[in-house]
Scaffold this motif. Structure first.
Motif, PDB file in Angstrom:
ATOM      1  N   LEU A 278      14.550  58.545  36.172  1.00 14.06           N
ATOM      2  CA  LEU A 278      13.688  57.390  36.380  1.00 14.06           C
ATOM      3  C   LEU A 278      13.983  56.377  35.272  1.00 14.06           C
ATOM      4  O   LEU A 278      13.829  56.677  34.088  1.00 14.06           O
ATOM      5  CB  LEU A 278      12.212  57.806  36.330  1.00 14.06           C
ATOM      6  N   VAL A 279      14.403  55.168  35.680  1.00 12.00           N
ATOM      7  CA  VAL A 279      14.669  54.095  34.732  1.00 12.00           C
ATOM      8  C   VAL A 279      13.527  53.087  34.849  1.00 12.00           C
ATOM      9  O   VAL A 279      13.354  52.449  35.887  1.00 12.00           O
ATOM     10  CB  VAL A 279      16.014  53.411  35.013  1.00 12.00           C
ATOM     11  N   THR A 280      12.719  52.978  33.797  1.00 11.91           N
ATOM     12  CA  THR A 280      11.602  52.040  33.803  1.00 11.91           C
ATOM     13  C   THR A 280      12.014  50.808  33.019  1.00 11.91           C
ATOM     14  O   THR A 280      12.406  50.896  31.868  1.00 11.91           O
ATOM     15  CB  THR A 280      10.332  52.678  33.201  1.00 11.91           C
ATOM     16  N   LEU A 281      11.923  49.672  33.668  1.00  9.44           N
ATOM     17  CA  LEU A 281      12.458  48.434  33.102  1.00  9.44           C
ATOM     18  C   LEU A 281      11.324  47.443  32.893  1.00  9.44           C
ATOM     19  O   LEU A 281      10.788  46.866  33.828  1.00  9.44           O
ATOM     20  CB  LEU A 281      13.500  47.847  34.059  1.00  9.44           C
ATOM     21  N   GLY A 282      10.907  47.275  31.624  1.00 11.94           N
ATOM     22  CA  GLY A 282       9.876  46.301  31.289  1.00 11.94           C
ATOM     23  C   GLY A 282       8.474  46.711  31.692  1.00 11.94           C
ATOM     24  O   GLY A 282       7.629  45.856  31.929  1.00 11.94           O
ATOM     25  N   CYS A 283       8.201  48.013  31.744  1.00 13.27           N
ATOM     26  CA  CYS A 283       6.901  48.504  32.217  1.00 13.27           C
ATOM     27  C   CYS A 283       5.889  48.637  31.083  1.00 13.27           C
ATOM     28  O   CYS A 283       6.229  49.067  29.981  1.00 13.27           O
ATOM     29  CB  CYS A 283       7.063  49.864  32.888  1.00 13.27           C
ATOM     30  N   VAL A 284       4.651  48.291  31.385  1.00 15.18           N
ATOM     31  CA  VAL A 284       3.502  48.562  30.523  1.00 15.18           C
ATOM     32  C   VAL A 284       2.643  49.571  31.273  1.00 15.18           C
ATOM     33  O   VAL A 284       2.179  49.283  32.378  1.00 15.18           O
ATOM     34  CB  VAL A 284       2.692  47.283  30.241  1.00 15.18           C
ATOM     35  N   PHE A 285       2.424  50.739  30.698  1.00 14.52           N
ATOM     36  CA  PHE A 285       1.781  51.821  31.439  1.00 14.52           C
ATOM     37  C   PHE A 285       0.319  52.017  31.043  1.00 14.52           C
ATOM     38  O   PHE A 285       0.020  52.291  29.880  1.00 14.52           O
ATOM     39  CB  PHE A 285       2.524  53.139  31.205  1.00 14.52           C
ATOM     40  N   PRO A 286      -0.614  51.910  31.998  1.00 14.28           N
ATOM     41  CA  PRO A 286      -1.997  52.290  31.748  1.00 14.28           C
ATOM     42  C   PRO A 286      -2.175  53.800  31.878  1.00 14.28           C
ATOM     43  O   PRO A 286      -1.210  54.529  32.172  1.00 14.28           O
ATOM     44  CB  PRO A 286      -2.767  51.545  32.849  1.00 14.28           C
ATOM     45  N   GLY A 296       7.501  63.815  31.784  1.00 11.61           N
ATOM     46  CA  GLY A 296       8.875  63.712  32.281  1.00 11.61           C
ATOM     47  C   GLY A 296       9.819  62.991  31.361  1.00 11.61           C
ATOM     48  O   GLY A 296      10.782  62.368  31.820  1.00 11.61           O
ATOM     49  N   SER A 297       9.568  63.028  30.055  1.00  9.70           N
ATOM     50  CA  SER A 297      10.396  62.252  29.137  1.00  9.70           C
ATOM     51  C   SER A 297      11.850  62.708  29.126  1.00  9.70           C
ATOM     52  O   SER A 297      12.740  61.957  28.741  1.00  9.70           O
ATOM     53  CB  SER A 297       9.820  62.329  27.722  1.00  9.70           C
ATOM     54  N   ASP A 298      12.112  63.925  29.583  1.00 10.80           N
ATOM     55  CA  ASP A 298      13.487  64.415  29.575  1.00 10.80           C
ATOM     56  C   ASP A 298      14.330  63.799  30.695  1.00 10.80           C
ATOM     57  O   ASP A 298      15.549  63.944  30.703  1.00 10.80           O
ATOM     58  CB  ASP A 298      13.507  65.938  29.685  1.00 10.80           C
ATOM     59  N   HIS A 299      13.690  63.122  31.645  1.00  6.77           N
ATOM     60  CA  HIS A 299      14.479  62.462  32.696  1.00  6.77           C
ATOM     61  C   HIS A 299      14.088  60.989  32.879  1.00  6.77           C
ATOM     62  O   HIS A 299      14.298  60.419  33.939  1.00  6.77           O
ATOM     63  CB  HIS A 299      14.352  63.217  34.033  1.00  6.77           C
ATOM     64  N   ILE A 300      13.550  60.373  31.821  1.00  7.51           N
ATOM     65  CA  ILE A 300      13.156  58.961  31.875  1.00  7.51           C
ATOM     66  C   ILE A 300      13.967  58.148  30.862  1.00  7.51           C
ATOM     67  O   ILE A 300      14.116  58.546  29.705  1.00  7.51           O
ATOM     68  CB  ILE A 300      11.650  58.791  31.587  1.00  7.51           C
ATOM     69  N   ILE A 301      14.476  57.019  31.340  1.00  8.75           N
ATOM     70  CA  ILE A 301      15.060  56.005  30.464  1.00  8.75           C
ATOM     71  C   ILE A 301      14.122  54.807  30.510  1.00  8.75           C
ATOM     72  O   ILE A 301      13.838  54.278  31.586  1.00  8.75           O
ATOM     73  CB  ILE A 301      16.469  55.602  30.922  1.00  8.75           C
ATOM     74  N   ALA A 302      13.606  54.402  29.351  1.00  7.55           N
ATOM     75  CA  ALA A 302      12.616  53.333  29.293  1.00  7.55           C
ATOM     76  C   ALA A 302      13.129  52.163  28.467  1.00  7.55           C
ATOM     77  O   ALA A 302      13.642  52.356  27.360  1.00  7.55           O
ATOM     78  CB  ALA A 302      11.312  53.856  28.694  1.00  7.55           C
ATOM     79  N   ALA A 303      12.994  50.960  29.021  1.00  8.07           N
ATOM     80  CA  ALA A 303      13.345  49.738  28.298  1.00  8.07           C
ATOM     81  C   ALA A 303      12.137  48.814  28.331  1.00  8.07           C
ATOM     82  O   ALA A 303      11.709  48.381  29.407  1.00  8.07           O
ATOM     83  CB  ALA A 303      14.546  49.062  28.944  1.00  8.07           C
ATOM     84  N   TYR A 304      11.573  48.531  27.162  1.00  4.51           N
ATOM     85  CA  TYR A 304      10.407  47.652  27.071  1.00  4.51           C
ATOM     86  C   TYR A 304      10.173  47.292  25.611  1.00  4.51           C
ATOM     87  O   TYR A 304      10.614  47.997  24.695  1.00  4.51           O
ATOM     88  CB  TYR A 304       9.157  48.343  27.630  1.00  4.51           C
ATOM     89  N   ASP A 305       9.479  46.162  25.402  1.00  8.34           N
ATOM     90  CA  ASP A 305       9.111  45.730  24.045  1.00  8.34           C
ATOM     91  C   ASP A 305      10.310  45.663  23.093  1.00  8.34           C
ATOM     92  O   ASP A 305      10.198  45.988  21.909  1.00  8.34           O
ATOM     93  CB  ASP A 305       8.044  46.657  23.456  1.00  8.34           C
TER      94      ASP A 305
END
Length: 540
Positions: A278-286, A296-305
């Motif tokens: 899962l590639v999250t691009l510019g997400c702000v998570f509530p 699921g941090s072992d299969h997440i790529i996150a780009a934000y801030d």
């Protein structure tokens, strides 16, 4: 004619295409409001300080930058909730506060004489706003203004967050040099973007079922075209968070729907929650997304801030615009994978029977076209709003993370100034109670939002969270402190200046009322009466 501090501030705002200043004018910022017309800026006087903040937020989300000024102390502290939401949800609002003069501060320090609206603490407003803005500064001399204003506006444009500028009330009419040069919103690349892009694209191509989840920063930084190109070049399935709904048109191969846990549409929930990457691009998570991102941090790529985190690795600096450009370049090096056709919503049928949550949203879905921007409140129907088939790009605006009820009605005032689309507000009656006076602002300034109020005399979302059994047992009374005083919405709207206001309780009458509202150029209110025991289709 002398060029003043007020002229400087308004010139800089006008250079950024700001043509409305929202607020409730107090004596401390009267000279700022008085100078607006000379700069082609409309002073929009709202019915409350909170409305002013929400309206500036709605304007910023649709226009790119908003501005608001209210009275110091009583005004800015009343408005802080709205600016807190703008901070969390990446909405660049410039708060302009007419602050105490040096003479005021001196009398406070020496004699404990309170200046108007003072708490007795000289920096109360400034200190409070440091908590909810990317920059909070005070100008005590006219010579300070150019650098402080330019720095604050640049910060707002680069971070997409609100800023606070306090200018002593006796400075607005003081002489000030004209602005020189232009402000740059460009954020310099970190130099890591190409390397990170190569690693991310390689992992996407190696994955079996990757999904791209689009967040609000894609819209705020104007990256929608590049991200659409990225999706096409990768052939990847994609979703969006609720805060980013309609950042891209919700069509095209790979679209699986809005992911809005814990009550997402099944197709979106299945795709996102079972992706092996899962590639999250510019997400702000509530908080609703907590299970996804913590488990699921072992299969997440996150780009934000301004950061990128690849799976369990350390965060690395990366400017999101440069990163997306590099991702597109890297993705173009190989053909896209086959992706499934877009998820499509079934066409609504004809109107039938009494109004329910399901019926309200089906009738809205049937009426949607590219002329509307949907502005739902945080209420029991927000999960239904996530699945509305809005048309095109930038057709949705919601306080999806801060979750402040009443945001929608007031934010639609700003959206009516900032967007070419017509706001269609969908609000629970509890949220409407918070900012109903905004109808007066709509009427005064000839803005034409259509406001749909779910009339069930209940804080229904809270009832669902506190005791959901109420909805499955029709004879059960609601929790006493969650009931609302039942308003006559049509008489209220008419008293606030709307000529189009009616209450309906059948789907056919709702269709007629919405069609009449759309045909008119005036603001309108429709109170949709439903059984308080009714639940939206998306909820169990």
């Amino acid at each position: 004619m002398t060029f003043t501090v007020a002229d400087y501030v308004l010139t800089r705002l006008a250079q950024q295409r700001v043509d409305a200043l929202f607020g409730v004018p107090g004596a401390y910022c009267a000279d700022l409001f008085g100078a607006t017309a000379a700069h082609g800026i409309t002073a929009v006087v709202t019915a409350s300080d909170l409305e002013a903040g929400y309206a500036a937020d709605g304007y910023a989300r649709t226009k790119g930058l908003g501005a608001v000024a209210v009275a110091n102390g009583v005004g800015v502290l009343s408005m802080i909730n709205a600016i807190g939401g703008a901070f969390v949800e990446r909405s660049p609002v410039v708060v302009l506060n007419g602050g105490p003069s040096c003479a005021h501060l001196d009398k406070l320090k020496k004699f404990d004489v309170l200046f108007s609206h003072s708490t007795g603490r000289p920096d109360a407003d400034l200190t409070a706003y440091k908590l909810v803005t990317a920059s909070a500064v005070r100008a005590e001399k006219a010579a300070d203004v150019p650098a402080l204003v330019d720095g604050a506006l640049t910060t707002a444009l680069r971070t997409k967050k609100p800023v606070y500028v306090e200018i002593a009330e006796d400075l607005w009419t003081k002489a000030c040099p004209s602005p020189t040069g232009s402000l740059s919103a460009a954020v310099p690349p970190s130099g890591t973007e190409k390397q990170l892009a190569a690693a991310i694209v390689a992992q996407i191509r190696a994955a079996t079922s990757p999904v791209l989840l689009i967040g609000a920063e894609v819209q705020r930084y104007g990256l929608a075209d590049r991200v659409a190109d990225l999706i096409a070049k990768l052939g990847v399935r994609w979703s969006s968070a609720l805060l980013a709904k309609s950042t891209l048109p919700e069509q095209g191969n790979g679209w699986v729907g809005v992911y809005d846990p814990p009550h997402s549409a099944p197709a979106a929930a299945d795709a996102v929650e079972h992706a092996d990457l899962l590639v999250t691009l510019g997400c702000v998570f509530p908080s609703g997304y907590a299970h996804l991102v913590t488990g699921g941090s072992d299969h997440i790529i996150a780009a934000y801030d301004g950061k990128v985190k690849i799976r369990t690795g350390a965060k690395q600096n990366a400017e999101i615009g440069a990163l997306v450009t590099a991702l597109v370049t890297e993705a173009a090096k190989a053909p896209p994978r086959p992706s499934p056709p877009a998820l499509t919503s079934p066409a609504p049928g004809p109107p039938t029977g009494a109004l329910t949550y399901r019926g309200v949203f089906e009738r809205i879905a049937a009426a949607l076209d590219a002329s509307w921007i949907v502005v739902p409140d945080i209420f029991l129907g927000v999960y239904s709003a996530a699945n509305l088939p809005v048309k095109g790009r930038d057709a949705f605006l919601c306080s999806a993370v801060w979750a402040s009820i009443g945001h929608s009605v007031a934010a639609s005032v700003g959206a009516a100034f900032g967007s070419s689309r017509r706001p269609l507000v969908i609000c629970g009656d509890g949220g409407f109670h918070m900012t109903a006076q905004a109808l007066s602002t709509m009427a005064r300034y000839n803005r034409n939002p259509v406001v749909i109020v779910i009339d069930n005399a209940l804080y229904a979302y809270e009832q669902f969270l506190v005791d959901g059994d109420y909805f499955t047992h029709p004879g059960t009374p609601p929790t006493p402190y969650l009931t609302l005083n039942k308003w006559n919405f049509t008489q209220l709207a008419q008293g606030l200046g709307l000529t189009s206001a009616q209450s309906v309780n059948t789907e056919a009458d709702f269709d007629t009322a919405l069609a009449a509202a759309k045909a008119s150029a005036e603001p309108a209110l429709i109170a949709a009466e439903i059984d308080p025991h009714d639940l939206p289709a998306e909820l169990p």
